[in-house]
Write an enzyme that holds these catalytic residues in place. Structure first.
Site, mmCIF file in Angstrom:
data_model
loop_
_atom_site.group_PDB
_atom_site.id
_atom_site.type_symbol
_atom_site.label_atom_id
_atom_site.label_comp_id
_atom_site.label_asym_id
_atom_site.label_seq_id
_atom_site.Cartn_x
_atom_site.Cartn_y
_atom_site.Cartn_z
ATOM 1 N N ASP A 156 0.860 -1.173 0.000
ATOM 2 C CA ASP A 156 0.000 0.000 0.000
ATOM 3 C C ASP A 156 0.895 1.220 0.000
ATOM 4 O OD1 ASP A 156 -2.606 -0.907 -0.079
ATOM 5 O OD2 ASP A 156 -2.477 -1.563 2.009
ATOM 6 N N PHE A 158 -15.804 19.558 3.518
ATOM 7 C CA PHE A 158 -15.634 18.794 2.278
ATOM 8 C C PHE A 158 -16.773 17.794 2.142
ATOM 9 C CE2 PHE A 158 -14.169 15.081 -0.011
ATOM 10 C CZ PHE A 158 -13.564 15.638 -1.127
#
Lengths: 188, 687, 578
Positions: B316, B385
């Site tokens: 990752d 957001f």
């Protein structure tokens, strides 16, 4: 079981192919193309009587002849029905005794210098028709004496009969003793 | 536990030594030694020479009793050294297991009737809990077993298992629902569904693994053992053959003695690959133990060895390759504006943004432009957001500050009748191409410029990848970023490949694709949605902070939850195999010198000429044989440290590594016994 | 020895190795096509015959076999071979093509000979010219020289497919591999070779033996005058060709390739050596081709060549120093005992190395009479497992088992689960490789031990002391490894040796063969692992050297004590002057 049947049938087929057709073809071609070789390079004496094969050596003990290599075949030396060597090992006392005896015999025959290896040790086949060229030349004096011939003439004969290296590099300079002695008998 | 034992104990810790010594005698039992056939043969040989010794004492026939006695003594020592090597490797694990076991003291569990926080419960012993039972765990309770939080959230101290002192949150649902037996709840109450029967819990398995109690030989270990057994059988026949050969030769030579039983057995033990056979199981156990020292637990030896074979690492991006989140790196104005303007607007737009990115913008603005905005005006309105708008910002009085993804911002500004600066698009693409994330900043309907959010690579990560590449391991970065950004980071970090905009199912597909091409794939994961991919990967490392599902699917658990650990695991996997291979080569190379010591000694009475083979000029046949036997025994304890530590792994191409190890262990193995046997012979003759 | 002799010998050795190396690729790729079932330039001539055989034997050429079916087919076919040859030898007195009226073989000799030819060993306890009819020589023995060779190659093909295919079950069809190997490879090569040999003087006829008069009569051992020589005849060239091409080694005559009728000239000798090495060397390329990397084939070829040159150099050196005991008697130079003049030292040692490095076992000089180290070299080449080019098929599959072991240990040393050609090597591969590599050695050690404890067996030695031990060791080394050559002084035509050697030949042939198939069966199921930087490159110098070291060390460690008591001590004795 199917595999057994297959195995048997294939076995028969391949036996015919490899065991009948193949040797048949080789024999046919061999006999047609190289009849003399295929029959064993047989030679005759001057009088036409059979004198053996150029490839199979013969024993010689008479001073009149060039001697060939010792042979370890059973019953008698150069017995083609019992090809083989002495199989004596390098440290076997029997080998050393045989060599010593042969060296002594050569000395007794008046051979000059050290004994050549091919005249005191038996060949692998027991049928080796060759000796080295030098070994033949060493015997010239004796044969000349035995036959009342000039050494030079004999030496020339040996050189004529000598076989060189095949293709220029294979083997050694050698003389076929059977061929040489036949030529010797044909001399004069 | 980890904190207490993490500090590596010396190999020859006296407490360990004592225990190991006791154990090593117990392991002489043929039923136990059965698992090590080569040493079992040596033990059988020792028994025979013992009988021979007794016979020599009584009858005075055959070899002198002192000689048989000394050989017998050293043969027994050979076996004992082997069992000792295994015992000491196990002993180290056992010491750790003891610590672990302390955490597993009798725990009372509150077994709930219904899976609710306020349901009534019965107090039962933790040992009686079964899979599927539902329990209540309150503050200061010990977790009685492994489970999954189904109601509530709690702060849990997991230091007993992980050594990490900071408590962690465990809550129902999501990726943080797994709880481990032996941990302690510090605050709040949770309802937990038990997921493992007693004896099968994570802790139990860890203890068993660490103790080596359930250690099963890996396929690779068995394959090597096959080779060793075959060699042993051949050497057995070689020495047995020596008996008729010497009988025949003595008769043929008319002098000398046929070899005696003691000499035959001594030669056999020296030739048999005792060195590697004695240390084989210790190498495997010690490898697991070394992993454990790094707070990694492998569910099987096989998993570690598989790690040594990995050709593809899926990593990752976040947390492994880069430091957590992106950070603001620069403010870039569009035509007609200044950097300071952008910085100020960006600062304003981020004042209420508590995300790491938002904070990094504030930090950068304050640091680079000395902007001060201590307090948010009271009537400021925070625009958080949202996934729909993909912008965030602040409204202060009539001014609105916004920042967000370029396309979203363009839409908004255009909607407000603003003008889109012509150089904006170029700027945005450029940043994206370089691996940054462009955030467009606006004030009202004016686009001022762009913030460049960049990923920061972890220190030293490039070098690690370089090492991996030289080991033949391909690294693939997995990221949710768009392909452009991903490509830039991949280039910077020098990974071999990347998967952008990756979803969990993409990981699974990627693993399958690689496996179909024959690659061995390793990956790390922690979320439940990683579980399928973890289950598919050949080497699956689950973070201990991960979900139960992830941990179940993995075959290696990293207690520190540090994704770069994968590299250590690969290294240790390789070390285990290398140590085996190197010691095998060493062991067999040793035989050549031993032949030159023993063969002339055993046969010189028949053929004095064989004295020429006594290259080492050993003093007498008896001392030659004894020296070889003593060397053969002593080399085992001398190599125990190497077996426990593992031979050093240097990342380099396979071919070079082979030459390197052959020179050390092959050539070294050839020479060492010549020197060793000669020295022992000198010593023996001094005495 | 004169320097120019050394130069000519070096030229001969160099010429042989260069020609051999040049032929590896063309022959190897041809053989690859044959076993892939593809058309070859011989197909127009042979395909009709091939199809006819399949039709008669009801073989479906597309039906593939798994390893067990393949093994069963191979065992049945070879078992059938033993029965047929055994029956023919026992009954030859009643069969045609027997101009010399030879009686049937004794049952133990018949069994020994039948097993010997079916196992590609060609150990001969009988003397061809004095015991075997033309029918036996051609239809029993020579046919097996084809079939045993073809079946060795078939087994190798199954193993190669095990490496080349992945995640599959089947290894090909034994019947088809056997048939194509015989028809497309062995027969054409033998035919060309046989006709060439006739041109050199190898006889080819079915005539009765020829009686001729000696030029000079001599006396036999009993003092009787001998005036005649009986020249044996027969279809020698046909057998001579397949004897070398199929690395069989069973001669028409007792003296084998030392016999002037089998090997008349230096050139025929050179060609016979080439023929012995040809298919085994070519198969390395076939292997590389079929596993998709000819470099892998060349790597093995180089390892073999390396061992071959090492052995040859040692043998040449030992023989060129001669026997000091004989030299002391006033005979300088090399020992000529058991050697033929026409071949020279180069032609003799080259033949000995080739015939023992492969499982051929033909001889053009008597190994029993070589110097101790000179005898040690052929013995060691045999004991290494017949892998220095090796028997047709069997050499390479044994070599591949060594490769598996070498890769395994080397793989561990670089920290990876070992893999070869993209296949992981695991427990099954290890077991089978160990069986393939060590079974012959185990048979040798056990059987030599038994023989030394049986007075009758010890009495059969022709030479005393250490050399006698070498003879017994050589006998079981040769039979267990299916070589067939001998320290021929040993009188092996006794009940003990006939039966023990038969057992050694069966164990030494079929235990590895079945193990090879089992390993192939395991390999073929595995998936392919692509190579990476971490993979050990098996086509580079370091691995090739490692492989050679493993082979030499396994061989040396297994046989050092018994060799010390045989050839090594004899050498010391010889040098020390008795």
């Amino acid at each position: 079981m199917k595999a057994i049947r297959t195995a048997m049938l294939l076995f028969i087929c391949l036996t015919v192919t490899a065991g009948v057709i193949y040797p048949g073809v080789v024999t046919l071609i061999g006999q047609l193309a190289f009849p003399r070789q295929a029959m064993g390079n047989l030679v005759q004496k001057a009088d036409g009587s059979p004198a053996g094969s150029l490839l199979i050596g013969q024993p010689f003990s008479d001073p009149k002849y060039f001697w060939s290599r010792p042979s370890a075949t059973s019953d008698f030396p150069y017995n083609p029905l019992a090809s083989g060597g002495s199989n004596l090992g390098p440290t076997n006392p029997d080998l050393l005794k045989q060599v010593a005896d042969r060296v002594a015999a050569l000395k007794a025959s008046g051979l000059p210098g050290p004994a050549p290896a091919d005249l005191v040790m038996a060949s692998g086949s027991g049928l080796d028709p060759h000796i080295r060229l030098e070994t033949a030349l060493l015997q010239v004096y004796r044969v000349a004496g035995g036959r009342g011939l000039q050494e030079d003439r004999l030496r020339r004969l040996v050189q004529e009969q000598a076989e060189g290296r095949q293709l220029g590099f294979l083997g050694v300079d050698r003389v076929n003793v059977v061929k040489l002695n036949l030529a010797l008998d044909n001399l004069k | 536990m980890a904190t207490s034992t993490k500090a590596s104990k010396g190999i020859f810790d006296p407490r360990l030594l004592k225990g190991a010594l006791k154990e090593s005698f117990k392991k002489l039992d043929p039923r136990i030694l059965w698992s090590n056939p080569v040493m079992l043969c040596v033990e059988a040989g020792s028994v025979i020479t013992s009988v021979n010794f007794a016979y020599a004492l009584i009858s005075g026939k055959g070899d002198p009793a002192w000689f048989t006695g000394i050989v017998t003594f050293w043969l027994w020592l050979t076996v004992l050294f082997a069992t000792f090597a295994e015992a000491i490797a196990e002993g180290r694990g056992r010491a750790r297991a003891e610590d672990l076991r302390k955490t597993r003291t009798e725990i009372q569990a509150k077994k709930l009737k219904k899976p609710e926080l306020d349901s009534p419960y019965d107090l039962v012993s933790g040992q009686l809990l079964r899979k599927g039972d539902v329990i209540l765990v309150e503050a200061n309770d010990m977790m009685p077993g492994d489970g999954e939080v189904i109601v509530g959230a709690a702060l849990v101290d997991e230091s007993a298992v992980t050594g990490e002192s900071a408590p962690v949150v465990r809550e129902s649902g999501g990726d943080r629902s797994a709880v481990t037996g032996g941990t302690r709840v510090i605050a709040n109450s949770i309802v937990v569904r038990i997921t493992a029967n007693p004896g099968e819990t994570f802790l139990d398995r860890m203890i068993a693994l660490v103790e080596g109690a359930k250690r099963r030989k890996t396929p690779n270990e068995i394959a090597l053992e096959v080779l060793l057994i075959a060699l042993t059988l051949v050497f057995l026949l070689v020495v047995l053959n020596l008996s008729p050969v010497s009988i025949y030769s003595a008769r043929a030579a008319g002098q000398g003695q046929p070899v005696t039983l003691t000499v035959i057995i001594a030669l056999f033990v020296c030739l048999a690959p005792t060195t590697i056979a004695a240390l084989l199981s210790a190498i495997g156990i010690a490898g697991m133990d070394r992993l454990f020292q790094r707070n990694v637990i492998a569910m099987s030896g096989r998993a570690i060895e598989a790690a040594g074979d990995v050709n593809v690492l899926l990593l990752d991006k976040t947390g492994t390759i880069t430091l957590g989140n992106r950070q603001a790196a620069a403010f870039i104005p569009v035509a007609g504006h200044t950097e300071a303007e952008v910085a100020e607007a960006a600062l304003m737009a981020s004042l209420t943004d508590e995300t790491p990115e938002g904070r990094s913008i504030v930090v950068l603005a304050k640091k680079e432009y000395q902007l001060r905005m201590k307090e948010l005006p009271p009537h400021a309105e925070s625009i958080p957001f949202s996934a729909e708008t993909r912008v965030s910002g602040v409204n202060i009085e009539s001014r609105s500050y916004r920042k967000g993804a370029a396309d979203a911002m363009v839409q908004i500004v255009a909607g407000q009748g603003g003008v889109i600066p012509p150089d904006l698009e170029g700027l945005v693409t450029e940043i994206a191409k370089s691996g940054g994330t462009p955030l467009v900043v606006s004030s009202n309907a004016d686009i001022l410029g762009v913030i460049n959010l960049k990923d920061i690579l972890k220190g030293g990560i490039k070098e690690r990848f370089l090492q991996l590449r030289s080991m033949g391991i391909r690294t693939v970065m997995i990221t949710g970023d768009n392909p452009l950004t991903a490509a830039a980071i991949a280039a910077e970090a020098q990974v071999d490949d990347f998967l952008a905009q990756a979803k969990p199912e993409d990981k699974l597909r990627l693993i399958r694709e690689h496996q179909e091409q024959g690659y061995m794939v390793a990956m790390t994961g922690d979320g439940t949605n990683d579980a399928p991919a973890l289950a598919q990967a050949d080497v699956a490392v689950a973070m201990n902070t991960g979900t139960q599902a992830a941990r179940e699917a993995a075959n290696i658990i990293d207690l520190d939850s540090n994704p770069t650990k994968l590299l250590d695991i690969v290294e240790i996997g390789k070390q285990i195999l290398m140590t085996r291979g190197n010691l095998t080569t060493f062991s067999i190379a040793n035989d050549i010198a031993k032949y030159f010591a023993i063969v002339p000694a055993a046969l010189i009475s028949i053929y004095p000429q064989l004295g020429i083979l006594n290259l080492m000029h050993l003093a007498s046949p008896h001392s030659a044989i004894m020296s070889a036997v003593i060397f053969n025994a002593l080399i085992i304890p001398l190599l125990i440290p190497l077996a426990l530590k593992g031979t050093k792994y240097r990342p380099m191409p396979a071919e070079k590594l082979l030459i390197y190890n052959l020179l050390i262990y092959g050539v070294g193995g050839l020479i060492a016994p010549f020197v060793g046997i000669k020295l022992i012979d000198l010593l023996v003759n001094l005495i | 020895m004169e320097n120019h002799v050394l130069l000519f010998d070096l030229a001969q050795i160099a010429a042989l190795l260069v020609i051999l190396t040049l032929l590896v690729k063309p022959l190897g790729s041809y053989m690859a096509r044959v076993y892939q079932g593809e058309r070859t330039w011989l197909s127009p001539a042979l395909a009709p015959l091939e199809n006819l055989l399949y039709k008669v034997a009801a073989i479906d050429r597309d039906q593939e076999m798994d390893w067990k079916q393949y093994a069963v087919a191979m065992l049945i076919f070879n078992g059938l071979g033993v029965l047929v040859v055994f029956a023919v030898l026992l009954l030859q007195g009643w069969l045609p093509l027997n101009p010399e009226k030879f009686p049937g073989f004794s049952w133990d000799l018949g069994l020994n000979t039948a097993v010997s030819f079916v196992t590609n060993t060609n150990w001969q306890s009988y003397s061809g010219e004095a015991a075997a009819s033309y029918f036996s020589q051609v239809l029993a023995l020579m046919v097996q020289q084809f079939l045993s060779a073809a079946s060795g190659m078939a087994i190798l093909m199954a193993l190669i497919r095990g490496f080349a295919r992945h995640t599959a079950e089947t290894l090909g069809n034994f019947w088809v591999d056997l048939t194509r190997g015989t028809l497309y490879i062995l027969l054409p090569l033998s035919l060309i070779a046989a006709i060439f040999l006739v041109s050199q003087g190898v006889i080819q006829n079915f005539s009765p033996y020829v009686k001729t008069t000696l030029i000079q009569s001599v006396q036999d051992a009993k003092g009787n005058a001998v005036t005649e020589q009986t020249l044996p005849m027969g279809p020698v060239a046909a057998q001579e060709a397949i004897k070398e091409v199929g690395t069989n080694g069973g001669g028409f005559f007792n003296a084998n390739s030392a016999h002037p009728f089998e090997n008349p000239t230096p050139l025929s000798n050179f060609v016979e050596i080439l023929l012995i090495l040809l298919i085994p060397a070519g198969l390395t390329y076939t292997f590389g081709r079929l596993v998709g990397s000819s470099r892998q084939g060349w790597a093995i070829y180089v390892a073999m060549l390396f061992l071959f040159i090492g052995a040859l150099a040692t043998l040449y050196l030992a023989e060129s120093h001669g026997n000091p005991l004989v030299q002391k008697l006033g005979v300088p130079g090399i020992s000529m005992e058991g050697k033929e003049v026409r071949f020279g030292l180069g032609g003799s040692v080259l033949f000995s190395s080739a015939t023992t490095g492969t499982s051929c076992g033909a001889v053009n000089n008597m190994h029993d009479s070589l110097t101790p180290i000179g005898g040690l070299v052929p013995l060691m080449l045999i004991l290494l497992g017949e892998i220095v080019f090796g028997g047709v098929g069997s050499g390479l599959y044994t070599m591949l088992a060594f490769v598996v072991i070498a890769v395994f240990v080397a793989g561990l040393m670089i920290g990876r689960t070992p893999e070869y050609l993209g296949k992981k090597l695991e427990v099954m591969e290890m077991w089978m490789s160990v069986v393939i590599v060590l079974s012959a050695g185990i048979v040798v050690l056990v059987f030599v031990s038994v023989a030394l404890l049986v007075p009758e067996a010890v009495k059969a030695m022709a030479n005393p002391g250490a050399h006698g031990l070498s003879e017994v060791l050589y006998a079981f080394a040769s039979t267990a490894n299916n070589n067939g050559s001998a320290f021929a002084g040993l009188n092996a035509n006794t009940g003990f040796y006939n039966l023990m050697c038969a057992a050694a030949m069966v164990l030494g042939r079929f235990a590895p063969k079945v193990a090879v198939l089992a390993m192939a069966g395991s390999l073929v199921r595995k998936k392919y692992v692509p190579p990476s930087l971490g993979t050990l490159p098996t086509d580079q110098a370091p691995f090739i050297i490692w492989l050679v070291i493993v082979i030499v060390i396994v061989g040396a460690l297994t046989f050092f004590p018994v060799l010390a008591m045989g050839p090594i001590v004899e050498h010391l004795i010889m040098r020390g002057g008795l």
